[in-house]
Design a protein around this motif. Structure first.
Motif, PDB file in Angstrom:
ATOM      1  N   TYR A 328      -5.359  38.973 -19.569  1.00  0.00           N
ATOM      2  CA  TYR A 328      -4.443  38.150 -18.781  1.00  0.00           C
ATOM      3  C   TYR A 328      -3.464  39.017 -17.995  1.00  0.00           C
ATOM      4  N   ALA A 329      -3.040  40.114 -18.589  1.00  0.00           N
ATOM      5  CA  ALA A 329      -2.145  41.033 -17.877  1.00  0.00           C
ATOM      6  C   ALA A 329      -2.836  41.596 -16.635  1.00  0.00           C
ATOM      7  N   LEU A 330      -4.136  41.903 -16.741  1.00  0.00           N
ATOM      8  CA  LEU A 330      -4.889  42.422 -15.592  1.00  0.00           C
ATOM      9  C   LEU A 330      -5.115  41.327 -14.547  1.00  0.00           C
ATOM     10  N   VAL A 331      -5.333  40.100 -15.004  1.00  0.00           N
ATOM     11  CA  VAL A 331      -5.454  38.963 -14.077  1.00  0.00           C
ATOM     12  C   VAL A 331      -4.178  38.842 -13.251  1.00  0.00           C
ATOM     13  N   GLN A 332      -3.054  38.935 -13.919  1.00  0.00           N
ATOM     14  CA  GLN A 332      -1.767  38.821 -13.221  1.00  0.00           C
ATOM     15  C   GLN A 332      -1.513  40.002 -12.294  1.00  0.00           C
ATOM     16  N   SER A 333      -1.906  41.197 -12.728  1.00  0.00           N
ATOM     17  CA  SER A 333      -1.622  42.399 -11.948  1.00  0.00           C
ATOM     18  C   SER A 333      -2.485  42.508 -10.697  1.00  0.00           C
ATOM     19  N   TYR A 334      -3.778  42.251 -10.849  1.00  0.00           N
ATOM     20  CA  TYR A 334      -4.712  42.482  -9.745  1.00  0.00           C
ATOM     21  C   TYR A 334      -5.122  41.215  -8.996  1.00  0.00           C
ATOM     22  N   GLY A 335      -4.886  40.061  -9.603  1.00  0.00           N
ATOM     23  CA  GLY A 335      -5.303  38.818  -8.952  1.00  0.00           C
ATOM     24  C   GLY A 335      -6.714  38.403  -9.308  1.00  0.00           C
ATOM     25  N   PHE A 336      -7.281  38.938 -10.395  1.00  0.00           N
ATOM     26  CA  PHE A 336      -8.610  38.511 -10.820  1.00  0.00           C
ATOM     27  C   PHE A 336      -8.589  37.025 -11.176  1.00  0.00           C
ATOM     28  N   ASP A 337      -9.712  36.343 -10.919  1.00  0.00           N
ATOM     29  CA  ASP A 337      -9.827  34.922 -11.260  1.00  0.00           C
ATOM     30  C   ASP A 337     -10.278  34.704 -12.693  1.00  0.00           C
ATOM     31  N   GLY A 338     -10.720  35.740 -13.337  1.00  0.00           N
ATOM     32  CA  GLY A 338     -11.219  35.610 -14.691  1.00  0.00           C
ATOM     33  C   GLY A 338     -11.983  36.852 -15.087  1.00  0.00           C
ATOM     34  N   VAL A 339     -12.963  36.686 -15.975  1.00  0.00           N
ATOM     35  CA  VAL A 339     -13.716  37.833 -16.482  1.00  0.00           C
ATOM     36  C   VAL A 339     -15.211  37.544 -16.504  1.00  0.00           C
ATOM     37  N   ASP A 340     -15.949  38.629 -16.574  1.00  0.00           N
ATOM     38  CA  ASP A 340     -17.396  38.593 -16.761  1.00  0.00           C
ATOM     39  C   ASP A 340     -17.691  39.308 -18.066  1.00  0.00           C
ATOM     40  N   ILE A 341     -18.510  38.692 -18.926  1.00  0.00           N
ATOM     41  CA  ILE A 341     -18.847  39.304 -20.214  1.00  0.00           C
ATOM     42  C   ILE A 341     -20.239  39.915 -20.117  1.00  0.00           C
ATOM     43  N   ASP A 342     -20.272  41.238 -20.125  1.00  0.00           N
ATOM     44  CA  ASP A 342     -21.516  42.006 -19.980  1.00  0.00           C
ATOM     45  C   ASP A 342     -21.614  43.006 -21.124  1.00  0.00           C
ATOM     46  N   LEU A 343     -21.387  42.513 -22.334  1.00  0.00           N
ATOM     47  CA  LEU A 343     -21.405  43.370 -23.513  1.00  0.00           C
ATOM     48  C   LEU A 343     -22.840  43.539 -23.994  1.00  0.00           C
ATOM     49  N   GLU A 344     -23.343  44.754 -23.900  1.00  0.00           N
ATOM     50  CA  GLU A 344     -24.753  45.011 -24.181  1.00  0.00           C
ATOM     51  C   GLU A 344     -24.977  45.715 -25.514  1.00  0.00           C
ATOM     52  N   ASN A 345     -23.914  45.816 -26.302  1.00  0.00           N
ATOM     53  CA  ASN A 345     -24.025  46.473 -27.609  1.00  0.00           C
ATOM     54  C   ASN A 345     -23.555  45.551 -28.728  1.00  0.00           C
ATOM     55  N   GLY A 346     -23.796  44.264 -28.554  1.00  0.00           N
ATOM     56  CA  GLY A 346     -23.436  43.298 -29.577  1.00  0.00           C
ATOM     57  C   GLY A 346     -22.208  42.495 -29.214  1.00  0.00           C
ATOM     58  N   VAL A 347     -22.175  41.223 -29.679  1.00  0.00           N
ATOM     59  CA  VAL A 347     -21.055  40.342 -29.401  1.00  0.00           C
ATOM     60  C   VAL A 347     -20.880  39.419 -30.594  1.00  0.00           C
ATOM     61  N   ASN A 348     -19.646  39.081 -30.897  1.00  0.00           N
ATOM     62  CA  ASN A 348     -19.335  38.138 -31.967  1.00  0.00           C
ATOM     63  C   ASN A 348     -18.971  36.814 -31.318  1.00  0.00           C
ATOM     64  N   SER A 349     -19.839  35.812 -31.499  1.00  0.00           N
ATOM     65  CA  SER A 349     -19.653  34.548 -30.789  1.00  0.00           C
ATOM     66  C   SER A 349     -18.382  33.824 -31.222  1.00  0.00           C
ATOM     67  N   THR A 350     -18.002  33.982 -32.475  1.00  0.00           N
ATOM     68  CA  THR A 350     -16.819  33.279 -32.970  1.00  0.00           C
ATOM     69  C   THR A 350     -15.539  33.854 -32.369  1.00  0.00           C
ATOM     70  N   TYR A 351     -15.346  35.148 -32.517  1.00  0.00           N
ATOM     71  CA  TYR A 351     -14.077  35.740 -32.091  1.00  0.00           C
ATOM     72  C   TYR A 351     -14.004  35.989 -30.588  1.00  0.00           C
ATOM     73  N   MET A 352     -15.139  36.316 -29.953  1.00  0.00           N
ATOM     74  CA  MET A 352     -15.101  36.408 -28.497  1.00  0.00           C
ATOM     75  C   MET A 352     -14.877  35.019 -27.901  1.00  0.00           C
ATOM     76  N   GLY A 353     -15.465  34.010 -28.527  1.00  0.00           N
ATOM     77  CA  GLY A 353     -15.197  32.637 -28.081  1.00  0.00           C
ATOM     78  C   GLY A 353     -13.726  32.302 -28.200  1.00  0.00           C
ATOM     79  N   GLN A 354     -13.110  32.688 -29.306  1.00  0.00           N
ATOM     80  CA  GLN A 354     -11.679  32.473 -29.497  1.00  0.00           C
ATOM     81  C   GLN A 354     -10.877  33.190 -28.414  1.00  0.00           C
ATOM     82  N   ALA A 355     -11.265  34.424 -28.112  1.00  0.00           N
ATOM     83  CA  ALA A 355     -10.559  35.200 -27.090  1.00  0.00           C
ATOM     84  C   ALA A 355     -10.673  34.566 -25.715  1.00  0.00           C
ATOM     85  N   LEU A 356     -11.873  34.099 -25.382  1.00  0.00           N
ATOM     86  CA  LEU A 356     -12.092  33.527 -24.052  1.00  0.00           C
ATOM     87  C   LEU A 356     -11.392  32.185 -23.895  1.00  0.00           C
TER      88      LEU A 356
END
Length: 518
Positions: A328-356
């Motif tokens: 969120y700090a980077l969204v505010q600083s640069y004007g990004f509209d959001g994020v892209d998730i391109d994690l190719e070494n594993g992802v935790n659906s529960t906690y990444m879902g919580q984060a998103l």
């Protein structure tokens, strides 16, 4: 292998064996039930208005949850539950249902963050949410599996987001309605609901619902079919670009990549100094101005998290909070509209879902969330990445699976298809389309040239044909899906830089085709 900051999208090639024997599991979960009603429709929720007994009768709610009596949507009470930093204040009710039947779930809600959904449906479990502080109606549908006899309906808020209210919860479909409450348990309740949120039982004015967060299109300010392109914040032999150099055909630009920090889950971003030197200087101020100019032209710019060498891990509540706060700090600083998730070494659906979800609540209604899983990550709904996509379906813009660097994989018909063909694109897209994602949330991720990936390149015309096949059943290869999805989300390429070096066929041919599709 280039330095870590000069990340390649290339990975080892998966074999056909990995796409058959090891991944055959879970295909049965992709078959969606479509049976019709076999019994008279009824409202199966007991005490959906929170009027019976102690107001929470028939509901399983956290200790301390109460009934709001000062401003219910209708009648004399509504559910009021307050999440904590470690609990979403979920209230549930298990309901007897019929197999292979369709149900409509709805509720009137208000609060900073409130969810409505069902679990154990035997098919795709539905979920929808809103963040309005005025009464608004949430609604969703689902079809039960062939062996499903009960489902659990739930309402909950989000961690630390404040109390939510709910009223008039309803599940309509085949089955036996719950018994009417006795006179002794309802003597103090007002049995006839008002037509709106007024406290007066004689009010007749209907409330004006606020729209729910679930939409049928790709997202606010985007066309029906979108082209996504990754912009490289490094030089690996492709054409070096500024954001302003990215062609107008790209509706979403994914800036690649964010960097990991010493804090678990937290991310940072810095313009690459080598890139700047190739461009004769490219400052943060120019970069931000270019993003603002893209916004003015109706485009979206997101920050991509991961890549082949990405080491960002979100595996608990603390790292989830770190991710959301730093992003969120980077969204505010640069004007990004959001994020892209391109994690190719594993992802935790529960906690990444919580984060998103936390990040989405911070950014607000303009939040854009894209994903770029590998083919192996989306072979069945049991895969963590697929689970993540379904977990955040309510705030998800589009999933652009990488149809490359994967060898052969299973299609939704159980047959094996080789990368680099139209059949590969359509048969694997079908898995996502039948596995629970909305058509608008499914895109075709392709390399822009043979130099952009180690395998899986197809000509732009093949991408166009695959889009036509999925949307209208035309221009198909030997594989043709048994249905069509006119609202198919679009396409993605790695990368705008490689596309520029290859003559711009993705921007020109695929972009033009997407924007001309009905």
């Amino acid at each position: 292998m280039p330095p870590a900051r000069h990340r390649s999208r290339s990975r080892g090639v998966h074999t056909a064996l990995a796409g058959t024997a090891a991944l055959a599991l879970g295909l049965s979960a992709l078959v969606l039930s479509g049976g019709g009603a076999q019994a008279a429709d009824a409202d199966l929720i007991a005490n959906g208005g929170f009027e019976t007994g102690n107001h929470l009768t028939n509901w399983n709610c956290p200790a301390g949850t109460g009934a709001e009596t000062t401003s219910p949507y209708a009648g004399s009470a509504s559910l009021r539950a307050t999440p904590t930093s470690s609990d979403t204040a979920e209230c549930t009710q298990t309901v007897v249902v019929k197999p292979s039947s369709t149900y409509n779930l709805s509720a009137w809600v208000q609060g900073p963050y409130v969810y409505l959904g069902a679990r154990g449906t035997g098919g795709t479990d539905p979920s929808t949410w809103s963040s309005s502080t005025s009464w608004n109606k949430l609604g969703t549908t689902f079809t039960t599996g062939a062996a499903t006899t009960s489902v659990t309906v739930y309402l909950h808020g989000w961690y630390g987001q404040g109390a939510y209210l709910a009223d008039n919860v309803s599940l309509v479909g085949p089955g036996t309605p719950p018994p009417s409450p006795s006179a002794s348990t309802t003597a103090s309740a007002t049995p006839t609901p008002t037509a709106g949120p007024s406290k007066s039982p004689t009010a007749t004015a209907s409330p004006s619902p606020t729209p729910t967060a679930t939409s049928t299109g790709p997202g606010p300010g985007l066309p029906k079919h979108v082209l996504t392109g990754y912009w490289q914040n490094f030089d690996n032999g492709a054409t070096v670009q500024k954001i302003s150099d990215v062609p107008a055909a790209y509706d979403i630009i994914a800036v690649s990549f964010a960097d990991a920090t010493g804090t678990p889950g937290a991310i940072s971003f810095t313009l690459d100094s080598t890139l700047s030197s190739h461009l004769g200087g490219y400052t943060d101020a120019q970069f931000k101005a270019d993003i603002a100019a893209k916004h003015a032209a109706g485009k979206k710019v997101v920050l991509s998290i991961g890549g082949q060498n990405g080491t960002i891990s979100v595996s608990d509540s603390a790292s989830a909070a770190n991710f959301a706060n730093s992003a969120y700090a980077l969204v505010q600083s640069y004007g990004f509209d959001g994020v892209d998730i391109d994690l190719e070494n594993g992802v935790n659906s529960t906690y990444m879902g919580q984060a998103l979800h936390s990040l989405a609540s911070k950014v607000g209604s303009g939040f854009v969330l894209t994903m770029a899983p590998q083919t192996i990550d989306m072979q069945s709904t049991g895969m963590e990445y697929f689970k993540l996509a379904l977990n955040v379906k309510d705030v998800l813009t589009i999933v652009n699976m990488q149809y490359y660097n994967s060898g052969s994989m299973l299609g939704c018909d159980g047959n094996v298809y080789a990368q680099g063909s139209e059949n590969f694109l359509t048969a694997l897209a079908c898995i996502q389309l039948k596995g629970g994602l909305k058509p608008s949330q499914v895109g075709l991720g392709v390399p822009a040239s043979t130099g952009a990936a180690s395998g899986g390149y197809v000509a732009a015309s093949v991408v166009d044909n695959a889009l036509d096949c999925l949307a209208a059943g035309t221009n198909c290869g030997s594989y043709k899906p048994d249905t069509t999805w006119p609202g198919i989300g679009g396409a993605m390429t790695w990368s705008t830089n490689w596309d520029a070096k290859n003559g711009g066929s993705i921007a020109g041919t695929v972009g033009g085709h997407l924007h001309a599709m009905p």
